[in-house]
Design an enzyme around this catalytic site. Structure first.
Site, PDB file in Angstrom:
ATOM      1  N   ASP A  30       0.878  -1.242  -0.253  1.00 28.65           N
ATOM      2  CA  ASP A  30       0.159   0.114   0.121  1.00 28.65           C
ATOM      3  C   ASP A  30       0.811   0.686  -0.379  1.00 28.65           C
ATOM      4  O   ASP A  30       1.904   1.424   0.896  1.00 28.65           O
ATOM      5  CB  ASP A  30      -0.973  -0.046   1.021  1.00 28.65           C
ATOM      6  CG  ASP A  30      -0.409   0.132   2.379  1.00 28.65           C
ATOM      7  OD1 ASP A  30       0.091   1.417   2.406  1.00 28.65           O
ATOM      8  OD2 ASP A  30       0.001  -1.134   2.783  1.00 28.65           O
ATOM      9  N   GLU A  35      -7.597   4.687  11.969  1.00 30.43           N
ATOM     10  CA  GLU A  35      -5.878   4.306  13.033  1.00 30.43           C
ATOM     11  C   GLU A  35      -6.184   5.347  14.183  1.00 30.43           C
ATOM     12  O   GLU A  35      -5.469   5.172  15.089  1.00 30.43           O
ATOM     13  CB  GLU A  35      -4.989   4.630  12.550  1.00 30.43           C
ATOM     14  CG  GLU A  35      -4.383   3.909  11.127  1.00 30.43           C
ATOM     15  CD  GLU A  35      -3.792   3.959  10.434  1.00 30.43           C
ATOM     16  OE1 GLU A  35      -2.375   4.621  11.509  1.00 30.43           O
ATOM     17  OE2 GLU A  35      -3.649   4.363   9.206  1.00 30.43           O
TER      18      GLU A  35
END
Length: 298
Positions: free
Chosen positions: A102, A194
């Site tokens: 990613d 996150e």
């Protein structure tokens, strides 16, 4: 006295019959004809052996055997299911056959053809998640280039949004879909959560649920939730379970989570990839190539 006259005596002529000789068998000369140096069977065997030795497949087999033996010696004492891949500069769990990365602006300009061509043993890059947006205003400056160039190199792509719990989930979803168009053949869209950004876990989940619901309604595709293992255990476990999971859990031979719960595992953030000037996150897919294709947008 006059000499007596000798009366000539009549000579008896004896004729001899020719002796009939019995034909005798010819004795061998004693010199034996030397047989060929190799029998036909041996010649065939030698020819077959030469064909094998001259075959490139034979040398490939020998080379692979040598490399495997050398690696076994070099990796002595290491976990055989979590060994170091020198070209990628990280340890990679061996029980997974589909791998990917990613990326965001942090990796800079990427040569995707070099990324695609990189391979060690059977490990290669098959998919990439690409950052598109963050919050309600930020567009990743490299998104459009990566989104265009990676598929050209033959890499399966999915776009992700970095979620901010203080902002409206629905507004973030609208912004994300204005930038990233989800099309047939793409991986499902991803929301990256996150941090709580100072809000309660309940508020975070409400906004996140709004984001997920809106994206699924507009695209017909169920999004993937990306998060760290600790954040998941503290804030999401048992919640929003209908959505596929992509979990970050670094430098471990095994993900400490029920295998039926997750689809992707980000197991390192320090991979070296050809064509990329910065370290990269490295991921394993929980399934084979057929299962990955089944996940794609249809």
């Amino acid at each position: 006295m006059p000499p007596e006259k000798r009366i000539p005596t009549e000579k008896k002529i004896v004729t001899r019959k020719p002796v009939e000789r019995k034909p005798t068998a010819r004795k061998p000369s004693g010199k034996k004809k030397k047989p060929g140096f190799f029998s036909p069977q041996i010649k065939v065997a030698i020819a077959a052996l030469l064909l094998i030795l001259l075959s490139p497949f034979y040398y490939g087999y020998v080379l692979n055997g040598f490399v495997a033996t050398w690696r076994w010696i070099k990796d002595w004492g290491q976990n055989p299911d979590y060994r170091t891949y020198k070209s990628f500069n990280i340890k990679i769990p061996k029980k997974y056959t589909v791998h990917g990365i990613d990326v965001s602006y942090y990796q800079g300009k990427i040569n995707w053809h070099k990324v695609k061509a990189m391979k060690e043993d059977e490990v290669k890059i098959s998919f990439a998640f690409i950052k598109a947006t963050e919050g309600i205003l930020q567009v990743d400056p490299y998104f459009q280039r990566n989104w265009r160039e990676a598929p050209k190199a033959g890499i399966i792509c999915g776009a992700y949004h970095f979620f901010r719990p203080k902002k409206s989930g629905r507004a973030q979803a609208k912004f994300f879909l204005q930038v990233a168009t989800v099309e047939k053949g793409d991986l499902p869209p991803v929301v990256d959560i996150e941090t709580l950004d100072g809000v309660t876990p309940l508020r975070m989940r409400l906004e996140l649920s709004d984001f997920l619901t809106y994206v699924e309604m507009k695209t017909g595709v169920r999004p993937i939730i990306y998060t760290g293992l600790k954040f998941y255990e503290d804030n999401l476990e048992g919640k929003l379970d209908e959505y596929p999971l992509w979990i970050a859990h670094y430098y471990q031979p095994k993900l400490r989570l029920d295998k039926s719960r997750w689809k992707f595992w980000q197991h390192s953030d320090k991979a070296k990839i050809n064509g990329i000037g910065h370290v990269v996150d490295f991921n394993a897919f929980n399934g084979d190539s057929t299962a990955l294709v089944e996940m794609l947008v249809h």
